[in-house]
Design a protein around this motif. Structure first.
Motif, PDB file in Angstrom:
ATOM      1  N   ASP A  24      76.571  34.592  16.890  1.00 31.98           N
ATOM      2  CA  ASP A  24      76.039  35.567  17.822  1.00 31.98           C
ATOM      3  C   ASP A  24      76.756  35.331  19.145  1.00 31.98           C
ATOM      4  N   PHE A  25      76.401  36.080  20.178  1.00 31.77           N
ATOM      5  CA  PHE A  25      77.110  35.969  21.447  1.00 31.77           C
ATOM      6  C   PHE A  25      76.179  36.365  22.574  1.00 31.77           C
ATOM      7  N   GLU A  26      76.214  35.594  23.671  1.00 32.37           N
ATOM      8  CA  GLU A  26      75.483  35.951  24.884  1.00 32.37           C
ATOM      9  C   GLU A  26      76.300  35.541  26.092  1.00 32.37           C
ATOM     10  N   ALA A  27      76.444  36.444  27.039  1.00 36.47           N
ATOM     11  CA  ALA A  27      77.111  36.130  28.303  1.00 36.47           C
ATOM     12  C   ALA A  27      76.083  35.479  29.228  1.00 36.47           C
ATOM     13  N   LEU A  28      76.296  34.214  29.562  1.00 36.91           N
ATOM     14  CA  LEU A  28      75.374  33.494  30.433  1.00 36.91           C
ATOM     15  C   LEU A  28      75.627  33.804  31.897  1.00 36.91           C
ATOM     16  N   GLU A  29      76.800  34.343  32.182  1.00 37.96           N
ATOM     17  CA  GLU A  29      77.149  34.868  33.500  1.00 37.96           C
ATOM     18  C   GLU A  29      78.220  35.923  33.270  1.00 37.96           C
ATOM     19  N   ASP A  30      78.578  36.676  34.283  1.00 38.00           N
ATOM     20  CA  ASP A  30      79.644  37.655  34.120  1.00 38.00           C
ATOM     21  C   ASP A  30      80.855  36.940  33.527  1.00 38.00           C
ATOM     22  N   SER A  31      81.427  37.483  32.465  1.00 34.27           N
ATOM     23  CA  SER A  31      82.474  36.789  31.721  1.00 34.27           C
ATOM     24  C   SER A  31      83.561  37.748  31.267  1.00 34.27           C
ATOM     25  N   LEU A  32      84.724  37.195  31.024  1.00 39.86           N
ATOM     26  CA  LEU A  32      85.862  37.927  30.487  1.00 39.86           C
ATOM     27  C   LEU A  32      86.403  37.123  29.319  1.00 39.86           C
ATOM     28  N   THR A  33      86.592  37.776  28.175  1.00 39.93           N
ATOM     29  CA  THR A  33      87.146  37.102  27.002  1.00 39.93           C
ATOM     30  C   THR A  33      88.356  37.860  26.484  1.00 39.93           C
ATOM     31  N   THR A  34      89.219  37.149  25.796  1.00 42.90           N
ATOM     32  CA  THR A  34      90.287  37.760  25.010  1.00 42.90           C
ATOM     33  C   THR A  34      89.958  37.431  23.562  1.00 42.90           C
ATOM     34  N   VAL A  35      89.979  38.450  22.702  1.00 44.76           N
ATOM     35  CA  VAL A  35      89.599  38.267  21.307  1.00 44.76           C
ATOM     36  C   VAL A  35      90.739  38.727  20.411  1.00 44.76           C
ATOM     37  N   VAL A  36      91.061  37.897  19.413  1.00 48.02           N
ATOM     38  CA  VAL A  36      92.068  38.241  18.408  1.00 48.02           C
ATOM     39  C   VAL A  36      91.406  38.143  17.044  1.00 48.02           C
ATOM     40  N   LYS A  37      91.519  39.202  16.262  1.00 45.15           N
ATOM     41  CA  LYS A  37      91.030  39.195  14.878  1.00 45.15           C
ATOM     42  C   LYS A  37      92.221  39.355  13.954  1.00 45.15           C
ATOM     43  N   TYR A  38      92.315  38.443  12.980  1.00 43.48           N
ATOM     44  CA  TYR A  38      93.398  38.599  12.011  1.00 43.48           C
ATOM     45  C   TYR A  38      92.903  38.265  10.618  1.00 43.48           C
ATOM     46  N   PRO A  39      93.305  39.038   9.627  1.00 40.41           N
ATOM     47  CA  PRO A  39      94.030  40.295   9.807  1.00 40.41           C
ATOM     48  C   PRO A  39      93.127  41.320  10.475  1.00 40.41           C
TER      49      PRO A  39
END
Length: 109
Positions: free
Chosen positions: A82-97
């Protein structure tokens, strides 16, 4: 040369087998995702894809563990998170394939 703005992409995804995209491919999916404190995604998994999340700024929680700027999280196929932003956040996500329709379980609220 192509140019585009991230605001025109869907949920930050800009490379993959979807529209709009800058590079249409099934090899990989790439996103830059901005979250406000409290944003979350319910528990989900992928059957095919490995998902790599880099926390660029802020602090997030995935599966009860906190991550901050510079942390890299690799979620393997069939591994739920699961996912929760605990503060304002920026992520880079790569899904492969780049496996379209490969998300099972909960979805973003």
């Amino acid at each position: 040369m192509k140019t585009e703005n991230l605001e025109n992409m869907i949920n930050g995804w800009f490379i993959g087998d979807f529209e709009p995209t800058l590079i249409k491919t099934t090899d990989v999916e790439v996103a830059v995702k901005e979250y406000s404190k409290g944003d979350n995604e319910a528990l989900h998994h992928h059957k095919i894809a490995t998902e790599v999340t880099v926390v660029m700024t802020g602090r997030v929680r995935m599966n009860g563990k906190e991550y901050e700027k510079g942390d890299i999280i690799v979620v393997e196929p069939m591994e739920a998170t699961d996912f929760e932003a605990l503060e304002d956040s920026l992520t880079t996500v790569v899904k492969y394939p780049g496996a379209t329709n490969d998300k099972y379980g909960g979805y973003p609220k």
